[in-house]
Design an enzyme around this catalytic site. Sequence first.
Site, mmCIF file in Angstrom:
data_model
loop_
_atom_site.group_PDB
_atom_site.id
_atom_site.type_symbol
_atom_site.label_atom_id
_atom_site.label_comp_id
_atom_site.label_asym_id
_atom_site.label_seq_id
_atom_site.Cartn_x
_atom_site.Cartn_y
_atom_site.Cartn_z
ATOM 1 N N ARG A 13 31.209 2.826 -1.157
ATOM 2 C CA ARG A 13 31.145 3.527 0.134
ATOM 3 C C ARG A 13 31.014 2.529 1.290
ATOM 4 N NH1 ARG A 13 28.257 3.880 4.810
ATOM 5 N NH2 ARG A 13 26.324 3.690 3.623
ATOM 6 N N ASP A 14 29.849 1.959 1.458
ATOM 7 C CA ASP A 14 29.627 1.071 2.600
ATOM 8 C C ASP A 14 30.527 -0.155 2.532
ATOM 9 O OD1 ASP A 14 28.277 0.339 5.002
ATOM 10 O OD2 ASP A 14 27.048 -1.063 3.873
ATOM 11 N N HIS A 205 18.498 -3.242 2.902
ATOM 12 C CA HIS A 205 19.960 -3.211 2.957
ATOM 13 C C HIS A 205 20.394 -4.346 3.892
ATOM 14 C CE1 HIS A 205 23.831 -0.729 3.050
ATOM 15 N NE2 HIS A 205 24.047 -1.669 3.955
ATOM 16 N N HIS A 207 22.832 -7.539 5.137
ATOM 17 C CA HIS A 207 24.138 -8.204 5.142
ATOM 18 C C HIS A 207 23.937 -9.718 5.189
ATOM 19 C CE1 HIS A 207 26.971 -4.680 6.231
ATOM 20 N NE2 HIS A 207 25.850 -4.193 5.742
ATOM 21 N N CYS A 238 30.669 -5.273 9.217
ATOM 22 C CA CYS A 238 30.368 -4.354 10.316
ATOM 23 C C CYS A 238 31.493 -4.423 11.339
ATOM 24 C CB CYS A 238 29.040 -4.713 10.985
ATOM 25 S SG CYS A 238 28.667 -3.705 12.441
ATOM 26 N N ASN A 247 28.098 -6.895 2.867
ATOM 27 C CA ASN A 247 26.780 -6.722 2.272
ATOM 28 C C ASN A 247 26.472 -7.888 1.336
ATOM 29 O OD1 ASN A 247 25.965 -3.684 2.817
ATOM 30 N ND2 ASN A 247 28.144 -3.681 2.351
#
Length: 298
Positions: A13-14, A205, A207, A238, A247
Amino acid sequence: MTGTIRIVEVGPRDGLQNEAALVSPQVRIAFVEKLLAAGLKTIEVGSFVSPRWVPQMAGTDVVLTALGIRDGVNFPVLVPNEKGLDAALAAGAREIAIFTSASEAFSQKNINCSIAESIDRFRPVAERAHAAGIRVRGYVSCVLGCPSQGQVPPGDVVKVAAALAALGCYEISLGDTIGTGTPKKARDLVRAVSGVVPIECIAAHFHDTYGQALANLLAVIEDGVQTIDAAAGGLGGCPYAKGASGNVATEAVVYMLDGLGMRTDVNLSKLLDAVAFISGELGRPANSNVYRARRLSS
């Protein structure tokens, strides 16, 4: 250092939502199956946002339906509003995630509303989800810096985390969206948030834009954080932050935790198989030192 760390795999997803190349639902299903084979038990498989805004997430209903319900496995999906919740419920979701920001500037740019408005928007989503027996996870972005605002006061993060907890989120994931955090800032932030959210309900979470993600994770693990979000192959980035990398790579997290003697129940070799698969589908090398060292240097 001993204990068990729960890894929430966010690559499907991310990670994929910020990749330029589109992959089909069938490829995403195959990717998730390989992650499952590696031992990952919580895998965020998509989001029910409009395909016009995030085309990479089109077909999340197909992915979720195909994966089905499996014992001991969670397939959370991101939902932006009640319409998204309707679609998630129709596809059989058992867990959803809602998201807001600690930065007013980022909130306006990312979801076109203020932080307070985003919380109000998610209140009926959380209420309906709980009524349906669906677990709700909360994300807070830009906790250690914002591409538009710059520094984000820790007090702002605390307020947002408390608001999400008040909505009934079982876990609050703190996102260093642009990867500018350092270990002391990460530790201080977690300590501040743990004043309103129990440490066992806080996830990290981070990065890896500045190469600090593993150091930051170690700092917060030492302070009691037990859940880490990561993306296989270091997928993602991002879109609002120039130069922001993806990530932290799941394989890098597993390698570090294995070295610390901490349990993850993830098979590193099989995880690298999943990285090889999705990298091939994207047509680019994995953004991962561990993958390069283990697979590309031999």
